[in-house]
Scaffold this active site. Sequence first.
Site, PDB file in Angstrom:
ATOM      1  N   CYS A   1      -0.860   2.608  -0.242  1.00  0.00           N
ATOM      2  CA  CYS A   1      -0.428   1.645   0.778  1.00  0.00           C
ATOM      3  C   CYS A   1       0.512   2.238   1.830  1.00  0.00           C
ATOM      4  O   CYS A   1       0.861   1.555   2.798  1.00  0.00           O
ATOM      5  CB  CYS A   1       0.238   0.451   0.114  1.00  0.00           C
ATOM      6  SG  CYS A   1      -0.728  -0.227  -1.240  1.00  0.00           S
TER       7      CYS A   1
ATOM      8  N   HIS B   1       7.383  -4.202   4.115  1.00  0.00           N
ATOM      9  CA  HIS B   1       6.154  -3.979   3.357  1.00  0.00           C
ATOM     10  C   HIS B   1       5.661  -5.340   2.856  1.00  0.00           C
ATOM     11  O   HIS B   1       4.476  -5.626   2.939  1.00  0.00           O
ATOM     12  CB  HIS B   1       6.404  -3.002   2.210  1.00  0.00           C
ATOM     13  CG  HIS B   1       5.159  -2.540   1.542  1.00  0.00           C
ATOM     14  ND1 HIS B   1       4.128  -1.948   2.236  1.00  0.00           N
ATOM     15  CD2 HIS B   1       4.742  -2.605   0.242  1.00  0.00           C
ATOM     16  CE1 HIS B   1       3.137  -1.660   1.400  1.00  0.00           C
ATOM     17  NE2 HIS B   1       3.490  -2.053   0.181  1.00  0.00           N
TER      18      HIS B   1
ATOM     19  N   GLU C   1      12.301  -4.772  -2.318  1.00  0.00           N
ATOM     20  CA  GLU C   1      12.485  -4.407  -0.906  1.00  0.00           C
ATOM     21  C   GLU C   1      13.711  -5.103  -0.324  1.00  0.00           C
ATOM     22  O   GLU C   1      14.502  -4.488   0.410  1.00  0.00           O
ATOM     23  CB  GLU C   1      11.237  -4.774  -0.111  1.00  0.00           C
ATOM     24  CG  GLU C   1      11.307  -4.341   1.347  1.00  0.00           C
ATOM     25  CD  GLU C   1       9.985  -4.488   2.076  1.00  0.00           C
ATOM     26  OE1 GLU C   1       9.856  -3.916   3.190  1.00  0.00           O
ATOM     27  OE2 GLU C   1       9.070  -5.165   1.553  1.00  0.00           O
TER      28      GLU C   1
ATOM     29  N   LYS D   1       1.747  -9.260   6.736  1.00  0.00           N
ATOM     30  CA  LYS D   1       0.675  -9.355   5.735  1.00  0.00           C
ATOM     31  C   LYS D   1       0.347 -10.810   5.425  1.00  0.00           C
ATOM     32  O   LYS D   1      -0.755 -11.124   4.972  1.00  0.00           O
ATOM     33  CB  LYS D   1       1.080  -8.625   4.455  1.00  0.00           C
ATOM     34  CG  LYS D   1       1.065  -7.105   4.544  1.00  0.00           C
ATOM     35  CD  LYS D   1       1.427  -6.480   3.203  1.00  0.00           C
ATOM     36  CE  LYS D   1       1.368  -4.954   3.246  1.00  0.00           C
ATOM     37  NZ  LYS D   1       2.486  -4.369   4.032  1.00  0.00           N
TER      38      LYS D   1
ATOM     39  N   HIS E   1      -3.180  -7.480   3.286  1.00  0.00           N
ATOM     40  CA  HIS E   1      -2.711  -6.118   2.994  1.00  0.00           C
ATOM     41  C   HIS E   1      -3.872  -5.146   3.195  1.00  0.00           C
ATOM     42  O   HIS E   1      -4.821  -5.123   2.421  1.00  0.00           O
ATOM     43  CB  HIS E   1      -2.215  -6.072   1.552  1.00  0.00           C
ATOM     44  CG  HIS E   1      -1.491  -4.811   1.189  1.00  0.00           C
ATOM     45  ND1 HIS E   1      -1.592  -3.638   1.923  1.00  0.00           N
ATOM     46  CD2 HIS E   1      -0.651  -4.531   0.154  1.00  0.00           C
ATOM     47  CE1 HIS E   1      -0.851  -2.704   1.357  1.00  0.00           C
ATOM     48  NE2 HIS E   1      -0.271  -3.217   0.284  1.00  0.00           N
TER      49      HIS E   1
ATOM     50  N   PHE F   1       1.897   2.243  -4.260  1.00  0.00           N
ATOM     51  CA  PHE F   1       1.691   2.571  -5.663  1.00  0.00           C
ATOM     52  C   PHE F   1       1.821   4.090  -5.814  1.00  0.00           C
ATOM     53  O   PHE F   1       1.409   4.859  -4.941  1.00  0.00           O
ATOM     54  CB  PHE F   1       0.299   2.156  -6.116  1.00  0.00           C
ATOM     55  CG  PHE F   1       0.172   0.690  -6.459  1.00  0.00           C
ATOM     56  CD1 PHE F   1       1.282  -0.124  -6.572  1.00  0.00           C
ATOM     57  CD2 PHE F   1      -1.077   0.141  -6.692  1.00  0.00           C
ATOM     58  CE1 PHE F   1       1.157  -1.466  -6.902  1.00  0.00           C
ATOM     59  CE2 PHE F   1      -1.212  -1.199  -7.024  1.00  0.00           C
ATOM     60  CZ  PHE F   1      -0.089  -2.002  -7.139  1.00  0.00           C
TER      61      PHE F   1
END
Length: 402
Positions: A162, A294, A305, A326, A331, A390
Site C-alpha cells: 500500500c 493513510h 496513525e 479512501k 483503497h 503491510f
Amino acid sequence: MKRVVITGAGTINALGQDVPSTLEAMREGRCGISELEFRDVERLAIRIGGQVKGYEPEDRFNRQQLALYDRFTQFTLIAARQAIAQAGLEFAGELAARAGVVLGNSGGGMTTLDENYRSVYEEGKNRVHPFVVPKLMNNAAASHVSMEFNLKGPSFTVATACASSNHAMAQAFQMVHGGISPVMIAGGSESMLCFGGVKAWEGLRVMSKDACRPFSANRNGMVQGEGAGIFVFEEYEHARARGAEMLAEVAGFAMSSDAADIVMPSKQGAARAIKGAMQDARVNPEEVGYINAHGTGTAANDKTESAAVADVFGAHADKLMMSSTKSMHGHLIGGTGAVELLACIMALRDGVIAPTIGYEEPDPECALDVVPNEAREAHVEVALSNAFAFGGLNAVLALKRV
C-alpha cells in the site's frame, strides 16, 4: 540539490476519469464506492468497491494494444497522457535520454492472472496467450509509459504493497532533486477488482461489506478501489525556463520500516516517517496545515496513525486537518498514494480540504480534526501524504504551496 515541482497530473479512479472531475467529487464529498460488477461477484462475501464505472477499454485502445495492456496498464497510460499533456512536454534528444518513469504497483496484472487461471484450471485449456507474462508483470505499465513517451532514462517499478506509489514518487523526487534527471514521470496504479483479487483480500478479514468510514468509531474495515494517478516531477529551473505551470512543490520525503509485524501497524514506524519527511523538507510541525491520512477504515490503522500524528505534532495536532479520501474512492493498494496526492495538491493550490466522508461517531482513539463529511476552505502552505503498508513499510511525502 535541485528544487522539484509538479507540472502535470492525471488520474482515472472511481470518482472521475480525469483530475478536474476527481477534484470536483472530492470537493462535493461524493462517494465512488458502489456494487461491484464482474464475473462471479455473487460468490463473494465482499461485493462493494471503488470500481471505475462507465469505462470501455475499446474506446481508448486498439485490439493489438489490448492484447498487451492489462487493466492496470490501461489506467496508467490514460493518466500519464493527461499528466504529460498538461505539462506540455515532448521527450526528444537530451531530455528523452535523461527522463524516466518510476511507478508503484502491488498486484500487477491481476485481471490477466485471474482470467488465465480460470482458463487453465477451470476450463481445462492447455495453452495461454503468448503475451500473458509481459501483460501481467508488475513493470508492464512503467515499460509501456517509457515506450509511448520515449523515456530513455531511469525507469522501473516499486512494489511495497500500500506504500508503493509513495515509495515510487519518493524515488522519482530523489532523481530530480539530485540532478540525475530534469523530468521524471511518477505515480502508481492498481486494478485488483476481479474475483481472485477480492477473494484474496476477503481472507484477511479486514474488509467492510457496506462502507469505508475512516476514523469513525463504528468503522468496520477497508474497501478496495482501482485506478491510477500519474504526475510530472520537474526540476524547478527547468520548469520556470519554459514557463510551465507549477501545481505544487515536492519538498521532501522519508521512509521507514516497522521491522515488527507483517500486518499490524506500528505507531513508532509511522511517526519516524512523518517526522523524517518534515525534516527532509526543512519544515517545522507548526507549518503543516493538512495531512492526507493513510486512513484505511480498519480499527488498527486509524488509531495507530492518529497516535503517531499526535506524538509527532504534540500540541499542534489539535490545529491540524487530516482526512482520508479512501472514504470516497476506496483503497487503491499500490496506486493509492498517487490518487491521494491530488487531495494534497487541491489543499495547497485551491485551498480546499477534501473531507473524510462516512464519519458517524467520534472515536476517542482518533481524536483529531478529520474534516468530517464536508470539504473545508483553508489556507495551507505545507501538506503531508501518508502511506503505511503491510510488511511495515512506510513512506511519507511533504509538499509545499508554490
